[in-house]
Design an enzyme around this catalytic site. Structure first.
Site, short mmCIF file in Angstrom:
data_model
loop_
_atom_site.label_atom_id
_atom_site.label_comp_id
_atom_site.label_asym_id
_atom_site.label_seq_id
_atom_site.Cartn_x
_atom_site.Cartn_y
_atom_site.Cartn_z
N ASP A 23 3.74 9.90 -3.96
CA ASP A 23 3.56 9.14 -5.21
C ASP A 23 4.68 9.44 -6.20
OD1 ASP A 23 1.19 8.51 -4.00
OD2 ASP A 23 -0.09 9.38 -5.56
N ASP B 16 -4.95 1.68 0.26
CA ASP B 16 -4.60 3.10 0.31
C ASP B 16 -5.15 3.73 1.61
OD1 ASP B 16 -3.57 5.49 -0.59
OD2 ASP B 16 -4.46 5.33 -2.58
C1 GLA Z 1 -2.79 7.56 -3.81
C2 GLA Z 1 -1.72 6.49 -3.86
C3 GLA Z 1 -1.37 6.22 -5.30
C4 GLA Z 1 -2.59 5.79 -6.08
C5 GLA Z 1 -3.69 6.84 -5.95
C6 GLA Z 1 -5.01 6.35 -6.52
O1 GLA Z 1 -2.31 8.80 -4.24
O2 GLA Z 1 -0.58 6.87 -3.13
O3 GLA Z 1 -0.37 5.24 -5.39
O4 GLA Z 1 -3.04 4.55 -5.59
O5 GLA Z 1 -3.91 7.18 -4.58
O6 GLA Z 1 -6.04 7.28 -6.37
#
Ligand code: GLA
Length: 422
Positions: A233, A170
């Site tokens: 997301d 990430d």
């Molecule tokens: C980000 C990523 C997600 C997930 C969250 C976890 O938002 O894009 O896919 O992994 O972090 O905290």
């Protein structure tokens, strides 16, 4: 070649088909040289469904713990998921203890993962599956656990020692463009140096957004990552699916050619089998994730999933489109009157076509398209067999290049077709 109706297929048409095959097979930008993800990764990832639930006292069945992953591994093996290709069982954020150990290594939360990640990896491997883990290029993960900045080599080696098979890396809490780019590259090389085969899933282009003046260099990203998130997301909602599709089609000129064996655009998890999508919307996600050559990482509860969602996620014909060895990402061909037509070239000169009805009022709508407009004019030369794969499988039959195709599509639903040589 002899056609059903006795007509000989002219030589120049065969030559045209051959030329198309050669052109389509031409490799895109060079991929990360780890031999992995030759087709989009398939598996399960905890985030969308289970998020950062660390309260195993109150919610022992849905907190992020080894028990959750062992139960999922068990079901991936016993309920047919592994058989159709879902192989990587992936941990997302919130697995870590709040501090590194005395040697600077990441450690799993000892209460929630008493057997450690190595123990979990052994269990997952004993089920014939692979284990994915999560870390962050910056100072902290998005949920505030220890980040890998300054520890890339140690962390890569730790994951390899534990027997991890995939890393989702990430991009939260990274303070500069330089640190972001160098970090993603450094981790890629560090993973390679361990000698273990570890799929490398990046969010590099997504986290370039705050540093707006920089455009992702996808050719470079592909040299370091097996897949990469570009956009927000995914949520368990139709709005979220629509946003992802809109972003993808608006940017398709920049992103589709770089996808191919070894490196894929990642539009985020499949949320099929949860709460927010109607049946037709789930069909749309499955069909379009197949067209987009997207990693198929489900985020759902395999202990509680409807037979209908399970059948959709395990649909072998649709998975075959997603996993097509040619590895060309599809694109939106047209949008008119709230109908979108997407298409994707497949191996053996076949094509997948998806028609989405985005009109959210009224009932099913008819849409007519000329066959000659599909597949750059070559999807059906001089004729082809069309099979509808979604929402239900049925043979539509024999079509000629000059024919029209009339399809009925439910509101927010999709009809997915496969056109193949006769
Ligand atoms: C980000 C990523 C997600 C997930 C969250 C976890 O938002 O894009 O896919 O992994 O972090 O905290």
């Amino acid at each position: 070649m002899k056609l059903e109706n006795g007509i000989q297929q002219p030589g120049f048409l065969l030559a045209l088909r051959f030329l198309a095959l050669v052109l389509w097979s031409f490799p895109g930008a060079r991929a990360l040289d780890n031999g992995l993800a030759m087709t989009p990764t398939m598996g399960w990832l905890h985030w969308e469904r289970f998020m950062c639930n660390v309260d195993c006292q109150e919610e022992p069945d849905s907190c992020i713990s080894e028990k959750l992953f062992m139960q999922m591994a068990e079901l991936m093996d016993s309920d047919g998921w592994k058989d159709v290709g879902y192989e990587y069982l992936c941990i997302d954020d919130c697995w870590m203890a709040p501090k590194r150990d005395s040697k600077g290594r990441l450690q799993a939360d000892p209460k929630r993962f008493p057997g450690g990640i190595q123990g979990l990896a052994n269990y997952v491997h004993s089920k014939g599956l692979k284990l994915g883990i999560y870390a962050d290029v910056g100072n902290k993960t998005c949920a505030g656990f220890p980040g890998s900045f300054g520890y890339y080599d140690i962390d890569a080696q730790t994951f390899a020692d534990w027997g991890v098979d995939l890393l989702k890396f990430d991009g939260c809490h990274c303070d500069s463009m330089e640190h972001l780019e160098n970090g993603y590259k450094h981790m890629s090389l560090a993973l390679n140096r361990t000698g273990r085969s570890i799929v490398y899933s990046c969010e590099w282009p997504l986290y370039m957004w705050p540093f707006r003046k920089f455009m992702p260099n996808y050719t470079e990203i592909r040299q370091y990552c097996n897949h990469w998130r570009n956009f927000d997301d995914v949520y368990d909602s139709w709005q979220s699916i629509k946003n992802i599709l809109d972003w993808t089609s608006s940017n398709q000129k920049r992103i589709i050619d770089v996808a191919g064996p070894g490196g894929w655009n990642d539009p985020d998890m499949l949320v099929i089998g949860n709460f927010g999508l109607s049946w037709d919307q789930q069909v749309t996600q499955m069909a379009l994730w197949a067209i987009m050559a997207a990693p198929l990482l489900m985020s759902n509860d395999l202990r509680h999933i409807s037979p209908q969602a399970k059948a959709l996620l395990q649909d072998k014909d649709v998975i075959a489109i997603n996993q097509d060895p040619l590895g060309k990402q599809g694109y939106r061909l047209r949008k008119e009157d709230n109908i979108e037509v997407w298409e994707r070239p497949l191996s053996d000169l076949a094509w997948a076509v998806a028609m989405v009805n985005l009109q959210e009022i009224g009932g099913p709508r008819f849409y007519t398209i000329s066959i000659a407009s599909l597949g750059q004019g070559m999807a059906c030369i001089p004729d082809c067999i069309i099979t509808q794969l979604l929402p239900v499988k049925r043979k539509l039959g024999f079509y000629q290049w000059t024919s029209d195709l009339k399809i009925q599509i439910n509101p927010t639903g999709t009809v997915l077709l496969r056109l193949a040589a006769n």
